[in-house]
Motif scaffolding. Structure first.
Motif, short mmCIF file in Angstrom:
data_model
loop_
_atom_site.label_atom_id
_atom_site.label_comp_id
_atom_site.label_asym_id
_atom_site.label_seq_id
_atom_site.Cartn_x
_atom_site.Cartn_y
_atom_site.Cartn_z
N PRO A 106 0.81 -1.23 0.00
CA PRO A 106 0.00 0.00 0.00
C PRO A 106 0.84 1.27 0.00
O PRO A 106 0.48 2.25 -0.64
CB PRO A 106 -0.82 -0.13 1.28
CG PRO A 106 -0.98 -1.60 1.47
CD PRO A 106 0.34 -2.19 1.03
N PHE A 145 0.51 3.93 7.65
CA PHE A 145 -0.33 2.81 7.20
C PHE A 145 -0.40 1.73 8.28
O PHE A 145 -1.49 1.25 8.64
CB PHE A 145 0.23 2.25 5.89
CG PHE A 145 -0.10 0.82 5.62
CD1 PHE A 145 -1.42 0.42 5.43
CD2 PHE A 145 0.90 -0.15 5.56
CE1 PHE A 145 -1.74 -0.92 5.17
CE2 PHE A 145 0.60 -1.48 5.32
CZ PHE A 145 -0.72 -1.87 5.13
N GLN A 165 8.14 20.26 -0.28
CA GLN A 165 8.32 19.89 -1.69
C GLN A 165 7.58 18.61 -2.06
O GLN A 165 7.38 18.33 -3.24
CB GLN A 165 9.82 19.72 -1.99
CG GLN A 165 10.58 21.04 -1.98
CD GLN A 165 12.06 20.85 -2.24
OE1 GLN A 165 12.54 19.72 -2.28
NE2 GLN A 165 12.77 21.95 -2.39
N LYS A 166 7.24 17.79 -1.09
CA LYS A 166 6.62 16.50 -1.40
C LYS A 166 5.28 16.35 -0.67
O LYS A 166 5.11 15.50 0.21
CB LYS A 166 7.55 15.35 -0.98
CG LYS A 166 8.91 15.45 -1.66
CD LYS A 166 9.63 14.13 -1.63
CE LYS A 166 10.83 14.17 -2.55
NZ LYS A 166 11.52 12.89 -2.65
N TYR A 168 2.60 15.02 -1.48
CA TYR A 168 1.85 13.77 -1.67
C TYR A 168 2.15 12.76 -0.57
O TYR A 168 1.27 12.02 -0.13
CB TYR A 168 2.13 13.18 -3.04
CG TYR A 168 1.35 13.84 -4.15
CD1 TYR A 168 0.93 15.16 -4.06
CD2 TYR A 168 0.98 13.13 -5.29
CE1 TYR A 168 0.20 15.76 -5.07
CE2 TYR A 168 0.26 13.72 -6.32
CZ TYR A 168 -0.13 15.04 -6.19
OH TYR A 168 -0.86 15.62 -7.20
N ARG A 170 2.97 13.46 2.52
CA ARG A 170 2.25 13.91 3.71
C ARG A 170 0.76 13.56 3.58
O ARG A 170 0.13 13.11 4.54
CB ARG A 170 2.43 15.42 3.86
CG ARG A 170 1.53 16.06 4.89
CD ARG A 170 1.83 17.55 5.05
NE ARG A 170 1.66 18.34 3.85
CZ ARG A 170 0.47 18.71 3.34
NH1 ARG A 170 -0.66 18.36 3.95
NH2 ARG A 170 0.40 19.45 2.24
N LEU A 171 0.23 13.71 2.37
CA LEU A 171 -1.19 13.41 2.17
C LEU A 171 -1.47 11.93 2.33
O LEU A 171 -2.54 11.53 2.79
CB LEU A 171 -1.63 13.91 0.79
CG LEU A 171 -1.69 15.44 0.67
CD1 LEU A 171 -1.91 15.87 -0.78
CD2 LEU A 171 -2.79 15.98 1.57
N MET A 172 -0.52 11.07 1.94
CA MET A 172 -0.69 9.64 2.21
C MET A 172 -0.81 9.42 3.72
O MET A 172 -1.68 8.68 4.19
CB MET A 172 0.51 8.85 1.67
CG MET A 172 0.56 8.76 0.15
SD MET A 172 2.15 8.11 -0.48
CE MET A 172 1.98 6.36 -0.10
N ASN A 174 -1.79 11.52 6.05
CA ASN A 174 -3.08 12.02 6.51
C ASN A 174 -4.20 11.04 6.16
O ASN A 174 -5.10 10.80 6.97
CB ASN A 174 -3.40 13.37 5.86
CG ASN A 174 -2.45 14.48 6.28
OD1 ASN A 174 -2.28 15.46 5.58
ND2 ASN A 174 -1.79 14.33 7.42
N THR A 175 -4.14 10.49 4.95
CA THR A 175 -5.20 9.57 4.53
C THR A 175 -5.25 8.36 5.46
O THR A 175 -6.32 7.83 5.74
CB THR A 175 -4.97 9.15 3.07
OG1 THR A 175 -4.93 10.33 2.26
CG2 THR A 175 -6.09 8.24 2.56
N TRP A 176 -4.10 7.94 5.94
CA TRP A 176 -4.08 6.84 6.89
C TRP A 176 -4.30 7.30 8.33
O TRP A 176 -4.15 6.51 9.27
CB TRP A 176 -2.77 6.05 6.75
CG TRP A 176 -2.77 5.15 5.54
CD1 TRP A 176 -3.76 4.28 5.18
CD2 TRP A 176 -1.75 5.02 4.54
NE1 TRP A 176 -3.42 3.62 4.00
CE2 TRP A 176 -2.20 4.06 3.60
CE3 TRP A 176 -0.50 5.62 4.33
CZ2 TRP A 176 -1.45 3.69 2.48
CZ3 TRP A 176 0.24 5.25 3.22
CH2 TRP A 176 -0.24 4.30 2.30
N GLY A 177 -4.57 8.59 8.52
CA GLY A 177 -4.97 9.07 9.83
C GLY A 177 -3.84 9.58 10.70
O GLY A 177 -4.06 9.89 11.89
N VAL A 421 5.55 8.76 -6.49
CA VAL A 421 5.41 9.93 -5.62
C VAL A 421 6.74 10.70 -5.57
O VAL A 421 6.91 11.64 -4.81
CB VAL A 421 4.93 9.50 -4.21
CG1 VAL A 421 4.38 10.69 -3.45
CG2 VAL A 421 3.86 8.42 -4.30
N ASP A 422 7.71 10.25 -6.36
CA ASP A 422 9.04 10.88 -6.34
C ASP A 422 9.45 11.34 -7.74
O ASP A 422 10.64 11.34 -8.08
CB ASP A 422 10.07 9.86 -5.84
CG ASP A 422 9.67 9.26 -4.50
OD1 ASP A 422 9.78 9.97 -3.50
OD2 ASP A 422 9.23 8.10 -4.47
#
Lengths: 459, 459
Positions: A106, A145, A165-166, A168, A170-172, A174-177, A421-422
């Protein structure tokens, strides 16, 4: 001949392989940063849960994977072993190339292999919250995760420049809480100290580690839920958890009746390299002919040019001293380096195996890594993480060498993660912004001066 | 009970399923945009290679997948069928949930299933270069990957606002060697016309389609290599190529002795929905009990609120008129809509199956889709594409319904892609920037006024 070799779920390895049981030279102990005496489990107890500390010092050869951990690993494991048929055709060299695809997790890399058991052992120990640091975000997202899988809180201190700069990664998280803050932050003493000196500090992995460790050891006193710290590489138990990669690969290669002449992994802290290679190092110790190559960047040449010394795991000198190949705990790679693998030291287990001649370190140039990655994408299809491209560059070198020598060879490489993501690093490459860079010798010597007067490990 | 059900590579389907052979109501022909007469193959020849045009109009039930296509599909196919065990526990409803993981492809979605054969047939026909458009970038990246596999040039016209906001998709295309320009561009008449009216135009899918088609049909005259156009959804041959998803799923479910009560897919142009569902629609036509649900956004309610009409495939009225559910070719979803599936029409095949009562359309609210996606990520681990979250929202609805009815049900859903390159939409959700939105009826009616006086399909 299949392109992908699957392993049924009931064939998943049920034990991790602990190479400490087979090391020809016994490991030298970590030392207390203040007293310089060997640290005991109790010294580490404020930082890690005791069940993981026990794994860290264990010399049992096989360690059972708990059923609850296996259940979670099954979300993406066993991972497929691929035969790189398109690349083989393109290279036109007398090699078979197998790669273990760890990008199917994941989080998109091998990191969840240890994030899941670390979250599990913390949970079992009664920990409610895990603090960690992350550089580019691979580890922070994997731990987020894993914590979501076990209902634990996760707090990630992310190096500020990467945080900005990245987004995405951080957003991953957040999505996992998980909660992710840029480091240096105002939430720890360590962070506030750095910010007082430089309010615009871009941060560093060293600072972020210090923040996460401080968060863990001060949580009870500050009224936060019981918190421990987690690390994504370097330590023995982390490398242990990754050995499931190599153990699966051995079963998969046996299915097609092959055994590698060469095993290759990239190495930053050493965990994905250890994961693919340690089961084969075991065979090598037992007398098997197999070449094992750990690949690092020329601009962060820990294994190839860093001496074997006792050094801190972090920049702020809070961790125990570890016996390892190191460029000095204050080392920061040149800004031209885009491809990860930036850690100043190398896992003590990997370092010792290099000293013992069982593992061959190799440094590769940055442009070669991206060239390898682009050729890979245009043949095998998958876009690799910049870190993984270091391993691929060595695959290309070995394929060429096999052709020159006129020898048929079987190569196994750990495809440790995808690069979706890179992609900014690929962009820099395409725009011609990347150059090759070798660390000047005087800079390495200067960085190591900080370790004068510290105890030396046996060599 | 395994979490993942694999299919060996030698069990991969060798033929696509063409539902045109089994449609209870024969398909109505596309009409020429000028004459309003049925278009013949020769009308389409400047746009598509003849071998794909033949597939577009074929009524053969089974169409052989060429070996060279199978070879490339094997890079990631057969894809695993997963049992969503963690989600089932979380939902605590009397359902088994299976999902087909199409996110394991190099481009991260189902799109390469048709990009690979389209590139192959173009190559065989002598085409050297493919022009296409892309909105958010899923299709453009898939076609770029496919072209790199067959040594074709790819030129992608990407909606300008996405080009600027989603640099990672463009970088994927570059990594695979494609050229991607923001649309409207100065490279086509169509683009220049739009820019003359509005130099800051954010672009639209309709404009980008017009540019790509113009590029294809004018290439020879302008001295470019022989070029044809490719579309990532809507057309019969595109849906045909996707049926490998459902055919694999049938074999995998048979392995565990299950058959779905409900099959669910999200639908923008209709291709991933068709891919998972058409083999089951075939069973349904033959008398099997199975509910088949196509899920769309409330803010782009093509199937649930768009009438069945002849309409253009593009905004600039260059394509043939297709018989389909449509909101009108000038329709653009409200800016609050973040989750893809923005096309104004629905594939003619899917539209006809809705009319025939074989497919049940359903519109879902945006916030429900993101809530479903976040719960999915925190249970099953994988982060879904925003489009895929529409299908997941319907899974949640059906699970709840099964509980209310006290009935045990088996649900099969197409997990059409991961969301790692689309995390900005999750960010907007977490920041509370997304709202639910229903299209006002008068806006739909206004958009459809443009079709007055055009021929009507039989209904």
């Amino acid at each position: 001949m299949p392109v992908k070799i699957f392993l049924n779920e009931d064939e998943i390895p049920r034990e991790w392989y602990n190479i400490a049981a087979d090391m020809p030279t016994p490991m030298q102990p970590p030392l207390h940063p203040g007293t310089h005496q060997p640290v005991g489990p109790e010294d580490l107890a404020p930082v890690f849960p005791m069940n993981l500390i026990e794994q860290e010092v264990s010399t049992e050869r096989w360690i059972k994977i708990p059923d609850q951990v296996l259940d979670k690993l099954l979300l993406w494991r066993p991972t497929p072993l691929y035969r790189a048929v398109n690349l083989e055709k393109f290279l036109n060299c007398p090699v078979k190339i197998y790669y273990k695809n760890e990008g199917v997790s994941p989080a998109g890399s091998h990191k969840p292999n240890t994030a899941i058991p670390q979250a599990y052992y913390n949970k079992v120990f009664g920990v409610k919250r895990i603090a960690t640091e992350t550089g580019a975000g691979q580890w922070g997202s994997a731990l987020s995760f894993a914590c979501s899988q076990f209902g634990l809180e996760a707090k990630v201190y992310m190096v500020r420049i990467s945080y900005e700069q990245k987004p995405y990664r951080r957003l991953m998280m957040n999505t996992w809480g998980a909660t992710c803050v840029p480091s240096p932050s105002t939430e720890t003493e360590a962070g506030r100290k750095v910010l007082a000196l430089d309010p615009n500090s871009p941060g560093s992995l060293g600072i972020a580690i210090s923040e996460a460790v401080e968060d863990a050891v001060t949580s009870e006193a500050q009224g936060r839920p019981l918190t421990r710290y987690a690390l994504g590489s370097v330590l023995n138990h982390v490398l242990l958890h990754q050995t499931i990669i190599g153990l699966e690969a051995q079963k998969q290669l046996a299915q097609v009746g092959d055994y590698p002449d060469i095993v290759i992994g990239c190495a930053g802290g050493g965990s994905n390299f250890a994961g693919i290679s340690f089961p084969f190092v075991r065979d090598k110790i037992a007398g098997k002919q197999v070449q094992i190559i750990a690949v690092e960047p020329m601009s962060c040449p820990t294994m190839t040019r860093g001496p074997f010394l006792y050094d801190f795991g972090d920049t702020m000198q809070m961790t125990p001293l570890l016996p390892m190949h190191t460029l000095g705990h204050a080392f920061i790679p040149a800004p031209v380096h885009a491809g990860g693998l930036r850690y100043h030291g190398m896992a003590p287990l990997v370092s010792q195996l290099i000293l013992d001649g069982l593992v061959e370190p190799r440094a590769v140039y940055q442009l070669d890594t991206f060239k390898a990655g682009v050729t890979w994408a245009r043949t095998e299809g998958f876009i690799s993480a910049p870190e993984t491209n270091h391993a691929l560059a060595a695959v290309f070198q070995e394929a060429k060498k096999a052709k020159e020598e006129g020898k048929e060879k079987v190569i196994l490489v750990n495809w440790s993660g995808h690069g979706l993501v890179d992609l900014a690093a690929y962009d820099a490459f395409f725009q011609g912004k990347l150059v090759d860079y070798e660390m000047p010798q005087d800079e390495i010597e200067l960085a190591l001066k900080a370790l004068e007067g510290f105890p030396k490990p046996n060599f």
